[in-house]
Design a protein around this motif. Structure first.
Motif, short mmCIF file in Angstrom:
data_model
loop_
_atom_site.label_atom_id
_atom_site.label_comp_id
_atom_site.label_asym_id
_atom_site.label_seq_id
_atom_site.Cartn_x
_atom_site.Cartn_y
_atom_site.Cartn_z
N LEU A 179 38.06 -79.14 117.95
CA LEU A 179 36.71 -79.09 118.49
C LEU A 179 36.72 -78.60 119.94
O LEU A 179 35.90 -77.78 120.34
CB LEU A 179 36.08 -80.49 118.42
N GLY A 180 37.67 -79.09 120.73
CA GLY A 180 37.74 -78.69 122.12
C GLY A 180 37.98 -77.21 122.29
O GLY A 180 37.35 -76.54 123.13
N GLN A 181 38.88 -76.65 121.49
CA GLN A 181 39.15 -75.22 121.56
C GLN A 181 37.91 -74.41 121.21
O GLN A 181 37.58 -73.42 121.87
CB GLN A 181 40.31 -74.85 120.62
N ALA A 182 37.21 -74.83 120.16
CA ALA A 182 36.03 -74.09 119.71
C ALA A 182 34.90 -74.17 120.73
O ALA A 182 34.25 -73.17 121.04
CB ALA A 182 35.57 -74.63 118.35
N LEU A 183 34.64 -75.37 121.25
CA LEU A 183 33.54 -75.54 122.20
C LEU A 183 33.83 -74.85 123.52
O LEU A 183 32.92 -74.35 124.19
CB LEU A 183 33.25 -77.02 122.43
N GLY A 184 35.10 -74.82 123.92
CA GLY A 184 35.46 -74.13 125.14
C GLY A 184 35.12 -72.64 125.06
O GLY A 184 34.60 -72.06 126.01
N GLN A 185 35.41 -72.04 123.92
CA GLN A 185 35.08 -70.63 123.73
C GLN A 185 33.57 -70.42 123.63
O GLN A 185 33.00 -69.53 124.26
CB GLN A 185 35.75 -70.09 122.46
N LEU A 186 32.93 -71.28 122.86
CA LEU A 186 31.49 -71.12 122.61
C LEU A 186 30.69 -71.30 123.90
O LEU A 186 29.70 -70.59 124.12
CB LEU A 186 31.04 -72.13 121.56
N SER A 187 31.11 -72.22 124.76
CA SER A 187 30.35 -72.52 125.98
C SER A 187 30.26 -71.32 126.91
O SER A 187 29.33 -71.22 127.72
CB SER A 187 31.01 -73.68 126.72
N LYS A 188 31.21 -70.40 126.82
CA LYS A 188 31.21 -69.23 127.69
C LYS A 188 30.45 -68.05 127.10
O LYS A 188 30.27 -67.03 127.76
CB LYS A 188 32.65 -68.82 128.00
N GLU A 189 30.00 -68.19 125.84
CA GLU A 189 29.36 -67.07 125.16
C GLU A 189 27.89 -67.32 124.82
O GLU A 189 27.12 -66.37 124.67
CB GLU A 189 30.12 -66.74 123.87
N VAL A 190 27.48 -68.58 124.68
CA VAL A 190 26.09 -68.85 124.31
C VAL A 190 25.16 -68.47 125.45
O VAL A 190 25.52 -68.58 126.63
CB VAL A 190 25.88 -70.34 123.93
#
Length: 450
Positions: A179-190
């Motif tokens: 979850l942390g890996q996915a949210l870290g990436q998503l937070s910079k793109e949304v």
């Protein structure tokens, strides 16, 4: 090192004392030949493993099926240091949101849904959406966690009480790492709080991420101010829908929970992942992620899951299609680049962007963005045929919404709305009372005739 795994009871007994590579010492939880001593040795190994894992996640211990402390820690590592949003950018976001709300008033019967407008950094997005991610991830993680126990034979379940806590901790850290890996990436793109179509942020808060929007604008022909107004309109339209359709937010999240209840685990895959594990290699959460990538935690598709997935796909497509239609009507004559920006957003979704990847990574849901275009076409045709009131009135009750088949062939659905399908819908209790009254009347008439 001895191997450990979950072996099915129909395996060849002669192979139960060997691992796949011929190394003696494999431990099985099979229905035949259960060895309490083997379980004790395995518990010892798990204790060593979890001790190392606990050191890696020091300060990140978390109860429950997902270690959210670890997830946030890893996500923040990916985000890195971020500067606060400047006063100028915050003011630009507020002005864009105000203008978008004014233009949306004429395009929908739903009033403004946001009582506050915010300019977020990637870190702000993480902090303000983690509670919703918990609702999305917990049902899946809880289902998987419960299957560890369900997969053991009764005598193993009785003796494995202490180990189940270890397995829960291991699973919580594994899921938290993912979850942390996915949210870290998503937070910079949304780009906004509702960028992936879900109500992730706090209710009534419209949020845009200026830094991500600036990166998104690079290479586009439209000026950044127009892009900001366009995205503010999309955010405001989502907020109107989720704020004034009271059942919608709960229905979206409940459908994910329905999907989780249909999960089934492949214990042979878990066995393969467990075979040959070196406890010392699990002192790094990235090693746990490698285990997950082997497919050990991958759920098996069931009919219940397929049905829930179709409902979720359809519902999110209807939300996105409605937002597209309303924003296009509101901005089309006022913002020259609105059509091109809308197409850019559609291509961004159709290419399997961060939303689809995150869903697939976290809860095994692969959203098919092709339904979005079809849903948008249905809403546009319905607006032409029934007007804004008729179109928005469909959101009054979930039973009035189109189903998946209607997205492929909307003519019948539109005819039903235009012909009075929506206006004739009454409260279900009132309908039941009317039916009972009619039946009583018919019985009375029948009794009088006799």
């Amino acid at each position: 090192m001895s191997n450990f795994g979950f072996h099915s009871s129909d395996e060849d007994p002669d192979k139960k004392d060997q691992s796949g590579d011929g190394t003696p010492g494999g431990f099985g939880f099979g229905g035949e030949g259960f060895d309490p001593a083997a379980l004790g040795q395995m518990l010892s190994q798990f204790g060593q493993m979890l001790s190392g894992m606990g050191a890696a996640g020091a300060g990140a211990a978390s109860a429950g099926p997902v270690n959210y402390d670890l997830a946030k820690q890893l996500a923040r590592q990916q985000i890195g240091n971020v500067s606060p949003v400047s006063a100028g950018k915050s003011e630009a976001v507020s002005e864009a949101a105000h203008l978008a709300e004014l233009w949306l008033d004429a395009a929908t019967t739903l009033p403004a849904g946001a009582s506050k407008t915010a300019a977020w950094t990637a870190g702000d997005w993480l902090d303000n959406t983690i509670d919703t991610w918990k609702r999305l991830c917990d049902p899946v993680a809880e289902q998987i966690s419960g299957m560890w126990t369900a997969g053991l034979p009764p005598e193993a379940q009785q003796m494995a009480g202490p180990m189940m806590g270890m397995l829960t901790q291991m699973g919580g850290m594994a899921f938290g790492s993912q979850l942390g890996q996915a949210l870290g990436q998503l937070s910079k793109e949304v780009l906004t709080s509702t960028d992936i179509g879900l109500p992730l942020g706090p209710s009534g808060v419209a949020a845009l991420l200026p830094e991500a929007i600036a990166a998104f604008t690079e290479g586009l022909e439209q000026p950044e101010r127009e892009v900001l107004v366009f995205l503010a309109a999309r955010e405001a339209a989502h907020q109107r829908l989720y704020s004034h359709v009271p059942w919608l937010r709960q229905r979206v999240l409940a459908t994910v929970e329905e999907y989780a209840r249909g999960i089934r685990m492949d214990f042979s895959a878990i066995e393969e992942a467990a075979a040959g594990l070196d406890p010392s290699s699990l002192t790094d959460p990235s090693k746990i992620e490698e285990i997950l990538q082997q497919g050990a935690f991958e759920p098996q598709t069931t009919p219940e899951q397929k049905a829930a997935l179709e409902r979720l796909e359809t519902l999110l497509a209807l939300v996105e299609g409605w937002v597209e239609t309303v924003v296009s009507d509101a901005l089309g004559d006022r913002l020259p680049g609105a059509g091109a920006l809308g197409e850019t957003i559609r291509r961004r979704r159709a290419s399997g962007g961060p939303a689809e990847q995150t869903f697939a990574t976290l809860v095994g849901l692969e959203l098919r963005p092709r339904k979005v275009r079809e849903a948008g076409d249905l809403w546009r045709r319905l607006t032409t045929a029934a007007g804004i009131d008729g179109r928005d009135g469909v959101w009054a009750h979930p039973d009035l919404l189109p189903v998946s088949a209607d997205l492929d062939d909307p003519a019948g659905f539109i005819d039903g709305v235009v012909g009075g399908g929506t206006s004739s819908f009454d409260d279900p209790i009132a309908q039941l009372e009317a039916t009972e009254a009619q039946e009583r009347s018919e019985r009375e008439k029948k009794g009088e005739s006799e």
